[in-house]
Design a protein around this motif. Sequence first.
Motif, mmCIF file in Angstrom:
data_model
loop_
_atom_site.group_PDB
_atom_site.id
_atom_site.type_symbol
_atom_site.label_atom_id
_atom_site.label_comp_id
_atom_site.label_asym_id
_atom_site.label_seq_id
_atom_site.Cartn_x
_atom_site.Cartn_y
_atom_site.Cartn_z
ATOM 1 N N PHE A 1 0.839 -1.188 0.000
ATOM 2 C CA PHE A 1 0.000 0.000 0.000
ATOM 3 C C PHE A 1 0.875 1.238 0.000
ATOM 4 C CE2 PHE A 1 -2.535 -3.348 1.881
ATOM 5 C CZ PHE A 1 -3.707 -3.246 1.161
ATOM 6 N N GLY A 2 0.395 2.297 -0.653
ATOM 7 C CA GLY A 2 1.131 3.548 -0.681
ATOM 8 C C GLY A 2 0.818 4.391 0.533
ATOM 9 N N ILE A 3 1.522 5.506 0.618
ATOM 10 C CA ILE A 3 1.261 6.454 1.683
ATOM 11 C C ILE A 3 0.712 7.733 1.061
ATOM 12 C CG2 ILE A 3 2.947 5.518 3.313
ATOM 13 C CD1 ILE A 3 4.915 7.589 2.367
ATOM 14 N N VAL A 4 0.073 8.543 1.867
ATOM 15 C CA VAL A 4 -0.617 9.735 1.372
ATOM 16 C C VAL A 4 0.350 10.681 0.676
ATOM 17 C CG1 VAL A 4 -1.982 11.736 2.087
ATOM 18 C CG2 VAL A 4 -2.385 9.525 3.140
ATOM 19 N N GLU A 5 1.552 10.788 1.154
ATOM 20 C CA GLU A 5 2.528 11.709 0.559
ATOM 21 C C GLU A 5 2.890 11.318 -0.874
ATOM 22 O OE1 GLU A 5 2.987 10.393 3.680
ATOM 23 O OE2 GLU A 5 2.355 12.221 4.710
ATOM 24 N N GLN A 6 2.657 10.074 -1.255
ATOM 25 C CA GLN A 6 2.992 9.618 -2.598
ATOM 26 C C GLN A 6 1.906 9.947 -3.630
ATOM 27 O OE1 GLN A 6 3.557 5.466 -1.771
ATOM 28 N NE2 GLN A 6 5.800 5.688 -1.678
#
Length: 115
Positions: A85-90
């Motif tokens: 899963f990605g993070i919001v900053e990405q």
Amino acid sequence: MRTIMFIATVIAVIAVSVWAYQENYRTQRMISETETLERQIGNAQARLAVLRAEWAYLNRPDRLRDLAEINYDDLQLLPLRPDQFGIVEQVGYPEDDVMEGIENATEVLADEVRP
């Protein structure tokens, strides 16, 4: 003169009678079409309710889990891991000027649609 008025009145009564007769049949036809459409809408709503129930039944998590386990080799599925899963900053959000252009376009369209 009296005869002419009598004939004109008779002709007017006949014309109004013909018009009323046609309007009556046109109204009956429209009522029949409306009832047909309402029946079709009811049938479509019933079919939609059945399809939604079938969709809910087929998408039960336990059923999907069992299917995934049965077809594990064919589907080549892997278990989910937190690092997938990605993070919001990405997340690449649009720039402010792009967003302003979109907002302006929607306002213009909304103004055109309003009566």
